[in-house]
Write an enzyme that holds these catalytic residues in place. Structure first.
Site, PDB file in Angstrom:
ATOM      1  N   HIS A  74     -22.863 -21.488 -47.555  1.00 43.04           N
ATOM      2  CA  HIS A  74     -23.028 -22.852 -47.047  1.00 43.04           C
ATOM      3  C   HIS A  74     -24.313 -22.979 -46.239  1.00 43.04           C
ATOM      4  O   HIS A  74     -25.081 -23.942 -46.420  1.00 43.04           O
ATOM      5  CB  HIS A  74     -21.822 -23.217 -46.180  1.00 43.04           C
ATOM      6  N   GLU A  75     -24.568 -22.038 -45.354  1.00 38.36           N
ATOM      7  CA  GLU A  75     -25.757 -22.128 -44.498  1.00 38.36           C
ATOM      8  C   GLU A  75     -27.034 -21.959 -45.303  1.00 38.36           C
ATOM      9  O   GLU A  75     -28.023 -22.677 -45.095  1.00 38.36           O
ATOM     10  CB  GLU A  75     -25.681 -21.080 -43.381  1.00 38.36           C
ATOM     11  N   HIS A 116     -28.021 -25.139 -47.105  1.00 34.80           N
ATOM     12  CA  HIS A 116     -28.750 -26.120 -46.293  1.00 34.80           C
ATOM     13  C   HIS A 116     -30.258 -25.870 -46.376  1.00 34.80           C
ATOM     14  O   HIS A 116     -31.050 -26.813 -46.509  1.00 34.80           O
ATOM     15  CB  HIS A 116     -28.312 -26.035 -44.830  1.00 34.80           C
TER      16      HIS A 116
END
Length: 271
Positions: free
Chosen positions: A136-137, A140
Site C-alpha cells: 500500500h505504501e 502511493h
C-alpha cells in the site's frame, strides 16, 4: 462574470500543466511540481527524519522490513516493465527503515523512502501483514499521490486567491471564503485523498501478490486495524481515508483479481 472568467483561466492553466500519467490507471494526473524537484526535497526530509528519530538496525524485524520492501519493489518493476513502462523507476531510490515509535503507522515519501513504526508490527502479525502494508505504501509512491496532493493544494489555494481578487464586495468575499473553504475541503480534497487510498489499496494488493504474498491477508490486516481503532474513526465523509469496513470489503473483493494478476508472472503459490 469576472469570477467565472478568473476561475476559467486558472483552470485552463492547470489543465495545460497537468500532463503526468498514472501508469496503473492510464489517467492524466496533476503534476504542477515535477518529480525532479519533488524527489530531492523528499529525500532530504527523509534523511532529516532518520537523524531525529531512533532507527532500529540489525534486528529480525528490521531485516524483515528491508526484505519485504525489496520484494515489493522488484514486483513493482516487473509489473511496470511488463506493461510498457520500462525505466519508470529510474529516479526512485528505495530505502526501508524501522523506527522505534509506538504509533500504529507506516509511510512512504515520494521517490521510495519508507518508514515503518514498531507500533504497527503487532497489528501486522508477521511478514505477510507487513507486505500488505508495504504494498500500500509503495503504491502511493508509484502512483505519485504525493505529487498529486501537492498539486491539488496549489489549485485549491489558487482558486481561493482568484475568488478573492474577482469579488470586490467585502460581504460577498467573506461568504465566498467561508463556503469555499468548507466546500472545497469536504467536497473535493477529502474525496480526492480517499480515492488515493482506495487506489493504493488495489495497486498494493497486486504488488504483494506478484511478490508472492497472499493477498487474502490484506483484508484480515484491516480487520485488526479496525479492532485496534476501537471504533474511534471519524465519519468517512470527513476523513482522508475510506472507512475500515469499506476497505475490508474492497480488499476482500479484489483479492481473486490480485491472484490472477500474480499468475501472469508465474506466481501461483503464496507465503
Amino acid at each position: 462574470m469576472k469570477l467565472k472568467k478568473a476561475l476559467l483561466v486558472f483552470g485552463m492553466v492547470v489543465f495545460i500543466l497537468s500532463c503526468a500519467t498514472n501508469p496503473f490507471t492510464g489517467k492524466k494526473t496533476m503534476a504542477l511540481v515535477p518529480n525532479s524537484q519533488l524527489f530531492p526535497t523528499a529525500f532530504a526530509q527523509y534523511d532529516q527524519f532518520l537523524t531525529d528519530n531512533k532507527v532500529v538496525k540489525g534486528t529480525k524485524d528490521a531485516e524483515m522490513i528491508t526484505r519485504v520492501g525489496q520484494r515489493i519493489a522488484v514486483a513493482a518493476e516487473r509489473w511496470l516493465n511488463a506493461n510498457g513502462h520500462q525505466g519508470y523507476l529510474k529516479d526512485y531510490k528505495w530505502e526501508y527503515n524501522l523506527v522505534e515509535d509506538k504509533t500504529v503507522n507506516a509511510w512512504c515519501m515520494p521517490g521510495g523512502k519508507i518508514v515503518f513504526y514498531t507500533g504497527i508490527l503487532p497489528i501486522a502479525k508477521g511478514e505477510t501483514g507487513v507486505a500488505a502494508i508495504m504494498g500500500h505504501e509503495v503504491a502511493h509512491a508509484l502512483a505519485n499521490h504525493g505529487q498529486q496532493r501537492m498539486s491539488a493544494a496549489y489549485v485549491q489555494q489558487g482558486l481561493a486567491v482568484a475568488g478573492n481578487i474577482a469579488i470586490k464586495d467585502e460581504k460577498s468575499r467573506n461568504a465566498f471564503n467561508q463556503y469555499y473553504g468548507v466546500g472545497s475541503q469536504v467536497g473535493v480534497m477529502l474525496p480526492f485523498s480517499r480515492s488515493h487510498e482506495t487506489e493504493a489499496d488495489k495497486i498494493g494488493l497486486y504488488l504483494m501478490a506478484i511478490a508472492g504474498y497472499n493477498p487474502d491477508e490484506a483484508s484480515e490486516l484491516w480487520k485488526r486495524m479496525k479492532a485496534n481503532s476501537g471504533g474511534n474513526a471519524p465519519p468517512e465523509i470527513l476523513s482522508t481515508h475510506p472507512s475500515n469496513d469499506s476497505r475490508i470489503a474492497n480488499l476482500k473483493a479484489l483479492s481473486p483479481t490480485a491472484k490472477a494478476e500474480a499468475k501472469k508472472f508465474g506466481v501461483t503459490k503464496f507465503r
